[in-house]
Design an enzyme around this catalytic site. Structure first.
Site, PDB file in Angstrom:
ATOM      1  N   ARG A  65      -7.698   5.269 -14.627  1.00 29.47           N
ATOM      2  CA  ARG A  65      -8.051   6.034 -13.284  1.00 29.47           C
ATOM      3  C   ARG A  65      -8.510   7.486 -13.756  1.00 29.47           C
ATOM      4  NH1 ARG A  65      -3.504   6.866 -10.994  1.00 29.47           N
ATOM      5  NH2 ARG A  65      -3.677   6.316  -9.732  1.00 29.47           N
ATOM      6  N   GLY A  90       0.616  -1.065   0.046  1.00 27.67           N
ATOM      7  CA  GLY A  90      -0.325  -0.125   0.004  1.00 27.67           C
ATOM      8  C   GLY A  90       0.990   1.456   0.526  1.00 27.67           C
ATOM      9  N   GLU A 120       3.395  -6.602   0.854  1.00 22.37           N
ATOM     10  CA  GLU A 120       2.543  -7.449  -0.640  1.00 22.37           C
ATOM     11  C   GLU A 120       2.857  -6.182  -1.375  1.00 22.37           C
ATOM     12  OE1 GLU A 120      -1.149  -8.797   0.801  1.00 22.37           O
ATOM     13  OE2 GLU A 120      -0.124 -10.679   0.819  1.00 22.37           O
ATOM     14  N   PRO A 121       4.326  -4.965  -1.860  1.00 27.55           N
ATOM     15  CA  PRO A 121       3.786  -4.939  -2.880  1.00 27.55           C
ATOM     16  C   PRO A 121       3.914  -4.177  -3.790  1.00 27.55           C
ATOM     17  CG  PRO A 121       6.693  -5.027  -2.221  1.00 27.55           C
ATOM     18  CD  PRO A 121       5.592  -5.816  -1.468  1.00 27.55           C
ATOM     19  N   GLY A 122       2.889  -4.017  -4.600  1.00 30.61           N
ATOM     20  CA  GLY A 122       2.552  -3.433  -6.301  1.00 30.61           C
ATOM     21  C   GLY A 122       2.838  -2.636  -6.823  1.00 30.61           C
ATOM     22  N   ARG A 123       2.277  -1.460  -6.609  1.00 34.33           N
ATOM     23  CA  ARG A 123       1.779  -0.202  -7.125  1.00 34.33           C
ATOM     24  C   ARG A 123       3.818   0.705  -6.362  1.00 34.33           C
ATOM     25  NH1 ARG A 123      -2.280   3.597  -7.558  1.00 34.33           N
ATOM     26  NH2 ARG A 123      -3.310   2.539  -5.964  1.00 34.33           N
ATOM     27  N   CYS A 179     -16.232   7.800 -26.626  1.00 35.38           N
ATOM     28  CA  CYS A 179     -18.085   8.609 -26.409  1.00 35.38           C
ATOM     29  C   CYS A 179     -18.708   8.602 -25.141  1.00 35.38           C
ATOM     30  CB  CYS A 179     -19.075   7.553 -27.035  1.00 35.38           C
ATOM     31  SG  CYS A 179     -19.957   8.610 -28.468  1.00 35.38           S
ATOM     32  N   TYR A 181      -2.245  -0.373 -12.615  1.00 35.20           N
ATOM     33  CA  TYR A 181      -2.941  -0.388 -12.407  1.00 35.20           C
ATOM     34  C   TYR A 181      -3.852   0.435 -13.321  1.00 35.20           C
ATOM     35  CZ  TYR A 181      -2.842  -2.136  -7.624  1.00 35.20           C
ATOM     36  OH  TYR A 181      -2.662  -2.547  -6.941  1.00 35.20           O
ATOM     37  N   TYR A 199     -10.687   7.632 -10.387  1.00 37.92           N
ATOM     38  CA  TYR A 199     -10.921   7.906  -9.152  1.00 37.92           C
ATOM     39  C   TYR A 199     -10.778   9.072  -9.063  1.00 37.92           C
ATOM     40  CZ  TYR A 199      -9.440   3.338  -8.380  1.00 37.92           C
ATOM     41  OH  TYR A 199      -9.171   2.004  -8.499  1.00 37.92           O
TER      42      TYR A 199
END
Length: 414
Positions: free
Chosen positions: A312, A238, A273-276, A342, A371, A316
């Site tokens: 994104r 996170g 558990e890093p991702g971003r 469209c 993402y 967001y």
């Protein structure tokens, strides 16, 4: 540096992005292999000396080439579907280094994961534990399990990516989790050996993570005192990344040092558990200007990448810095950068100050490695973008651009 302007042209490592566009077209996602390695090693180095594992969160970017790059670095993997496990294995990953998370695992996915020998499951409800116990029993196996605790800690992030509050769908509330462990300990085909949490994504302050881990350690001690063989903590991921130039982001090393202070001396193994934070800043979305348009005094720059390529901003209201690939001396204007889809919601940036762009000019949407492609779609029957990996002075297409035949693959007219 992995990204910099040289002689007025934006480079990723030692490759000019103009060269990528000439060979591969646009829109195209471009990733820096060197930056991905650097970010992973920051995590591994920060945890050196601990009984620990860095499990990359596959949902952030699941391209096989990126997964294989991380396999070669020694990474484990955090998955949330059977399809992600399939990808990890296809990329050369070891199932025994895989943690299966997610709130809605199906019996078929659980069976597949047990067949492949994943290390453990992070379970999020009593109902899920019952299904896991049943499937493991049918297979004459015993599954290693951690319950995902909802510690009710506010991660101070976007509501869509907050996961640690009572109103979120994730995890088991702290007030009832000990009873859940007591119940699960009576089942024959699950071994309750861990405690897990993940409170949210894109956190720009590590303090909420530290607070959550303190609660996790206290819970683990209570469970051990009750006779449960708790041996590991899954601390989730996170940590945020810099999308805006003035954003202050946590240092991976300093954040992990703060977590180390909480867990050292407990005798518990830990997983992160890093991702971003591993892949986001490695990537740009390369797009070409199609048209300029002035509508009643409002300027629009229409590009060939749309919300189907990068959702994104629409989903967001996320900010991505956007820069010309070739520096220009032309006057700056205030413009919306919009795509061809469209929908009025099809925009990459609003009221952004940029040099006056002409048809054919290239733009780079920065911090797009996480993402981005994974959330893309074929909306408006648009083929998904190509993906390219740059390593030093070399670059390779790691996913071909979809063509029109790809759009209808699998469809049938009865």
């Amino acid at each position: 540096m992995n990204y910099e302007f040289r002689q007025g042209r934006l480079c990723v490592e030692d490759v000019h992005l103009t060269s990528v566009a000439e060979r591969c077209g646009t829109p195209t996602y471009v990733y820096s292999a060197g930056m991905i390695r650097e970010r992973y090693r920051e995590y591994a180095d920060a945890l050196a000396g601990l009984d620990s594992r860095v499990c990359y969160a596959v949902k952030a970017n699941s391209n096989l080439a990126i997964l294989n790059l991380l396999v070669r670095e020694g990474a484990g993997f955090d998955i949330v579907s059977g399809g992600e496990l399939f990808r990890v294995l296809r990329a050369g990953g070891d199932a025994s280094k895989v943690v299966f998370s997610g709130v809605g695992k199906t019996a078929a996915e659980i069976r597949y994961a047990l067949e492949q020998g994943v290390a453990s499951f992070n379970c999020e409800s009593i109902a899920e534990i019952d299904v896991l116990d049943q499937v493991a029993g049918e297979m004459k196996k015993k599954a290693q399990v951690a319950l995902r605790v909802n510690p009710d800690v506010n991660p101070v992030t976007h509501e869509y990516i907050s996961t640690g509050l009572r109103e979120n769908k994730f995890g088991i509330d702290m007030s009832v989790v000990e009873k859940a462990y007591e119940y699960a300990a009576t089942l024959q085909h699950v071994a309750m050996t861990g405690v897990s949490c993940h409170i949210g994504s894109q956190m720009l302050d590590s303090a909420p993570m530290v607070e959550a881990v303190q609660r996790l350690v206290a819970l683990a001690k209570r469970l051990q005192a009750a006779g449960l063989p708790i041996a590991h903590l899954d601390l989730g991921g996170g940590l945020g990344v810099k999308y805006e130039a003035n954003e202050r982001t946590p240092s991976i090393g300093l954040a992990l040092a703060a977590l180390r202070k909480v867990v050292e001396g407990t005798g518990l193994a830990i997983t992160v558990e890093p991702g971003r934070s591993i892949v986001a800043e490695s990537g740009v979305l390369l797009t070409r200007v199609l048209y300029r348009k002035n509508n009643g005094g409002k300027e629009f720059t229409i590009v060939d990448a749309g919300m189907n390529d990068l959702i994104r901003p629409s989903l967001y209201k996320a900010f991505h810095e956007i820069v010309p690939v070739v520096q220009k001396d032309s006057r700056e204007i205030l413009t919306d950068i919009v795509g061809p889809v469209c929908e009025s919601g099809d925009w990459l940036a609003k009221q952004r100050r940029l040099p006056l762009m002409e048809s054919g000019d290239l733009l780079a949407v920065k911090t797009a490695g996480a993402y981005g492609f994974g959330m893309s779609s074929n909306y408006n029957s648009r083929g998904r973008a190509a993906e390219v990996l740059i390593d030093g002075s070399r670059f390779e297409v790691i996913r071909e651009r979809e063509n029109w035949d790809d759009l209808v693959r699998g469809e049938r007219i009865p």
